[in-house]
Design an enzyme around this catalytic site. Structure first.
Site, PDB file in Angstrom:
ATOM      1  N   LYS A  96       0.670  -1.230  -0.346  1.00  0.00           N
ATOM      2  CA  LYS A  96      -0.485  -0.006  -0.110  1.00  0.00           C
ATOM      3  C   LYS A  96       1.335   1.480  -0.334  1.00  0.00           C
ATOM      4  CE  LYS A  96      -2.899  -2.275  -0.945  1.00  0.00           C
ATOM      5  NZ  LYS A  96      -3.696  -2.459  -2.299  1.00  0.00           N
ATOM      6  N   ARG A 109       4.263  13.650 -15.049  1.00  0.00           N
ATOM      7  CA  ARG A 109       3.727  13.132 -15.755  1.00  0.00           C
ATOM      8  C   ARG A 109       2.989  14.926 -15.624  1.00  0.00           C
ATOM      9  NH1 ARG A 109       1.490   7.810 -17.066  1.00  0.00           N
ATOM     10  NH2 ARG A 109       1.589   8.317 -19.189  1.00  0.00           N
ATOM     11  N   GLN A 114      -5.616  13.422 -12.989  1.00  0.00           N
ATOM     12  CA  GLN A 114      -5.687  12.164 -12.491  1.00  0.00           C
ATOM     13  C   GLN A 114      -5.037  12.514 -10.823  1.00  0.00           C
ATOM     14  OE1 GLN A 114      -4.702   9.194 -14.757  1.00  0.00           O
ATOM     15  NE2 GLN A 114      -4.338  10.925 -16.968  1.00  0.00           N
ATOM     16  N   HIS A 119      -8.604   9.178  -5.859  1.00  0.00           N
ATOM     17  CA  HIS A 119      -7.099   8.756  -5.483  1.00  0.00           C
ATOM     18  C   HIS A 119      -6.174   9.078  -4.693  1.00  0.00           C
ATOM     19  CE1 HIS A 119      -3.376   7.358  -8.377  1.00  0.00           C
ATOM     20  NE2 HIS A 119      -2.886   8.419  -7.227  1.00  0.00           N
ATOM     21  N   HIS A 122      -7.755   7.241  -0.977  1.00  0.00           N
ATOM     22  CA  HIS A 122      -7.763   5.506  -1.054  1.00  0.00           C
ATOM     23  C   HIS A 122      -6.261   5.224  -0.920  1.00  0.00           C
ATOM     24  CE1 HIS A 122      -8.277   1.987  -2.435  1.00  0.00           C
ATOM     25  NE2 HIS A 122      -7.431   1.961  -3.629  1.00  0.00           N
ATOM     26  N   LYS A 176     -10.826  -1.610 -19.376  1.00  0.00           N
ATOM     27  CA  LYS A 176     -10.740  -0.500 -18.735  1.00  0.00           C
ATOM     28  C   LYS A 176     -11.834  -0.559 -17.555  1.00  0.00           C
ATOM     29  CE  LYS A 176      -9.290   4.337 -17.012  1.00  0.00           C
ATOM     30  NZ  LYS A 176      -8.613   4.934 -16.959  1.00  0.00           N
ATOM     31  N   THR A 180     -12.905  -0.822 -12.779  1.00  0.00           N
ATOM     32  CA  THR A 180     -14.315  -0.485 -11.213  1.00  0.00           C
ATOM     33  C   THR A 180     -15.192  -1.063 -11.412  1.00  0.00           C
ATOM     34  OG1 THR A 180     -13.294   1.545 -12.620  1.00  0.00           O
ATOM     35  CG2 THR A 180     -15.139   1.830 -11.398  1.00  0.00           C
TER      36      THR A 180
END
Length: 256
Positions: A96, A109, A114, A119, A122, A176, A180
């Site tokens: 994790k 990047r 994103q 994100h 989590h 993709k 989810t």
């Protein structure tokens, strides 16, 4: 594992970098490509999660323990089985923290869009909660989470590995959306399992089971909201044709 300050400090550094220092550093710089770094990282994640998943099958008793002794805290001194489950749990906890590199690569990047609340929450939440589980709880419900999550992460990082190979491979990656979906199914299974622990008279504290249930529920609703926005709304927009553009007819008198 000695002190809660260790994971807390790591998570704090992670948050400071991905939310402030990293974006500020990259603001006037070109985005890094990191193609080969991404290939190596995603391949390592696939192998590590596959390794953790396979550790559950070192003894069939792991499933017996999970099904019939979920309410009893593990004692690593009692049996080889308990020790094995805790070893898997430690590797799972360590993974994790490795997952933090997902966000670091986004920042380098220049894909800051994103770096969403879902994100970051989590990743930070999972690292701290799993560390606390290994340190203080050690309930036998752990293997269910690690079995499901390591399998899903092996598939997920396999997808990212293929995507990192370039546009020629990316155009053939149609699954993709299903990642989810299986994540949502994972949360439903875990919530149902935790609800069972609350209903039955477990040796584990009601407060712990309630916290784990609510924590898992928060992930479920956040991922469901992401799925709705990312896939259902976009599909609806594609299916709904745009209204025709109304063109004002020319007035011949005015033209004259």
């Amino acid at each position: 594992m000695g002190s809660f300050w260790s994971p807390l400090l790591i998570v704090a550094c992670y948050l400071i970098f991905v939310l402030k220092l990293g974006p500020d550093y990259m603001k006037h710089r070109r985005a890094f490509e990191l193609k080969y770094a991404l290939i190596f990282y995603n391949l390592a994640q696939v192998l590590y999660n596959t390794f953790m998943f396979s550790m559950h099958f070192s003894s069939i008793c792991v499933f017996y323990e999970m099904l019939f002794h979920s309410c009893v805290p593990l004692n690593p001194q009692e049996s080889y089985l308990s020790s094995t489950i805790l070893k898997v749990g430690w590797h799972f906890m360590f993974s994790k923290f490795l997952d933090f590199f997902d966000t670091v690569f986004f920042v380098l990047r220049k894909k800051q869009s994103q770096v969403s609340f879902l994100h970051v929450y989590h990743h930070a939440n999972m690292a701290l909660v799993v560390w606390a589980y290994i340190k203080y709880s050690r309930g036998s419900y752990g293997p269910l989470v690690t079995i499901l999550n390591t399998f899903i992460h092996a598939v997920m990082y396999g997808y990212y590995l293929l995507a990192a190979l370039g546009p020629q491979v990316q155009k053939n990656l149609w699954w993709k959306q299903h990642l989810t979906r299986i994540q949502l199914a994972q949360f439903i299974i875990v919530m149902s399992y935790l609800l069972g622990l609350l209903i039955f008279n477990c040796e584990l504290s009601k407060a712990e089971a309630t916290f784990m249930f609510l924590d898992c529920s928060s992930f479920f609703f956040l991922f469901l909201n992401f799925y709705r926005k990312a896939y259902l709304k976009s599909a609806k927009n594609i299916a709904t044709p745009s209204p025709p553009v109304h063109v004002q007819p020319l007035d011949e008198n005015k033209m004259k």
